[in-house]
Design a protein around this motif. Sequence first.
Motif, PDB file in Angstrom:
ATOM      1  N   GLY A   1     -10.012  17.091 -21.037  1.00 62.63           N
ATOM      2  CA  GLY A   1     -10.416  18.437 -21.410  1.00 62.63           C
ATOM      3  C   GLY A   1      -9.291  19.421 -21.164  1.00 62.63           C
ATOM      4  N   GLU A   2      -9.331  20.508 -21.912  1.00 66.58           N
ATOM      5  CA  GLU A   2      -8.321  21.553 -21.778  1.00 66.58           C
ATOM      6  C   GLU A   2      -9.010  22.903 -21.954  1.00 66.58           C
ATOM      7  OE1 GLU A   2      -3.986  21.601 -23.411  1.00 66.58           O
ATOM      8  OE2 GLU A   2      -5.334  22.267 -25.005  1.00 66.58           O
ATOM      9  N   VAL A   3      -8.689  23.822 -21.067  1.00 67.67           N
ATOM     10  CA  VAL A   3      -9.222  25.177 -21.143  1.00 67.67           C
ATOM     11  C   VAL A   3      -8.032  26.119 -21.298  1.00 67.67           C
ATOM     12  CG1 VAL A   3     -10.535  26.960 -19.955  1.00 67.67           C
ATOM     13  CG2 VAL A   3     -11.191  24.561 -19.691  1.00 67.67           C
ATOM     14  N   CYS A   4      -8.036  26.897 -22.364  1.00 64.97           N
ATOM     15  CA  CYS A   4      -6.920  27.802 -22.647  1.00 64.97           C
ATOM     16  C   CYS A   4      -7.416  29.237 -22.769  1.00 64.97           C
ATOM     17  CB  CYS A   4      -6.249  27.432 -23.971  1.00 64.97           C
ATOM     18  SG  CYS A   4      -5.595  25.777 -24.036  1.00 64.97           S
ATOM     19  N   LYS A   5      -6.581  30.155 -22.352  1.00 65.88           N
ATOM     20  CA  LYS A   5      -6.815  31.567 -22.641  1.00 65.88           C
ATOM     21  C   LYS A   5      -5.850  31.918 -23.760  1.00 65.88           C
ATOM     22  CE  LYS A   5      -7.039  36.210 -20.958  1.00 65.88           C
ATOM     23  NZ  LYS A   5      -7.130  37.094 -19.831  1.00 65.88           N
ATOM     24  N   GLU A   6      -6.410  32.436 -24.844  1.00 62.48           N
ATOM     25  CA  GLU A   6      -5.622  32.706 -26.040  1.00 62.48           C
ATOM     26  C   GLU A   6      -5.904  34.129 -26.507  1.00 62.48           C
ATOM     27  OE1 GLU A   6      -5.072  29.649 -29.322  1.00 62.48           O
ATOM     28  OE2 GLU A   6      -6.539  31.017 -30.184  1.00 62.48           O
ATOM     29  N   VAL A   7      -4.842  34.882 -26.746  1.00 61.28           N
ATOM     30  CA  VAL A   7      -4.969  36.247 -27.246  1.00 61.28           C
ATOM     31  C   VAL A   7      -4.141  36.364 -28.522  1.00 61.28           C
ATOM     32  CG1 VAL A   7      -4.580  38.687 -26.744  1.00 61.28           C
ATOM     33  CG2 VAL A   7      -5.318  37.152 -24.918  1.00 61.28           C
ATOM     34  N   ARG A   8      -4.801  36.737 -29.603  1.00 59.90           N
ATOM     35  CA  ARG A   8      -4.157  36.902 -30.913  1.00 59.90           C
ATOM     36  C   ARG A   8      -3.305  35.695 -31.311  1.00 59.90           C
ATOM     37  NH1 ARG A   8      -2.412  42.019 -28.644  1.00 59.90           N
ATOM     38  NH2 ARG A   8      -4.216  43.364 -28.691  1.00 59.90           N
ATOM     39  N   GLY A   9      -3.841  34.506 -31.048  1.00 61.82           N
ATOM     40  CA  GLY A   9      -3.155  33.283 -31.442  1.00 61.82           C
ATOM     41  C   GLY A   9      -2.093  32.796 -30.480  1.00 61.82           C
ATOM     42  N   ILE A  10      -1.863  33.510 -29.382  1.00 61.42           N
ATOM     43  CA  ILE A  10      -0.854  33.111 -28.406  1.00 61.42           C
ATOM     44  C   ILE A  10      -1.553  32.588 -27.154  1.00 61.42           C
ATOM     45  CG2 ILE A  10       1.046  33.890 -26.936  1.00 61.42           C
ATOM     46  CD1 ILE A  10       1.573  36.032 -29.093  1.00 61.42           C
TER      47      ILE A  10
END
Length: 128
Positions: free
Chosen positions: A79-88
């Motif tokens: 599993g992977e948890v990412c924080k993404e803002v405007r595609g970054i």
Amino acid sequence: MDVELLAAALRRDTADLEMYAKVLSVTLADSLPRGAVQVERKRTMADRVAGREGAVSSLDVALGEQRLGLRLDRGRISGEVCKEVRGIVLSRQQVGLDEWIAALARALAATAESSARAREALERFLEI
């Protein structure tokens, strides 16, 4: 939205990982807005000949600024948890299945709090 109840619903039937990924991908895709769930499948030659869609190899769920990915490879899951803002992608964390489920439950509950439509979708999901 009760996060623990949601996490319990997400945890059911995790013994067979391939079946779990298939059921989860279908129920989330049906419950969440179009485009929030992306599913990749591996199709063998036998799948193609039989007209089957193949086994789920990855599942990505985008909810607000959070993107949660689940990968299956030869019976192993990551599993992977990412924080993404405007595609970054600002942060990326590798997690086990239980932690991934808990993060998904929190993200789904937060989404349900901010949107009546999302809340209705999650209530339908919990009934499944």
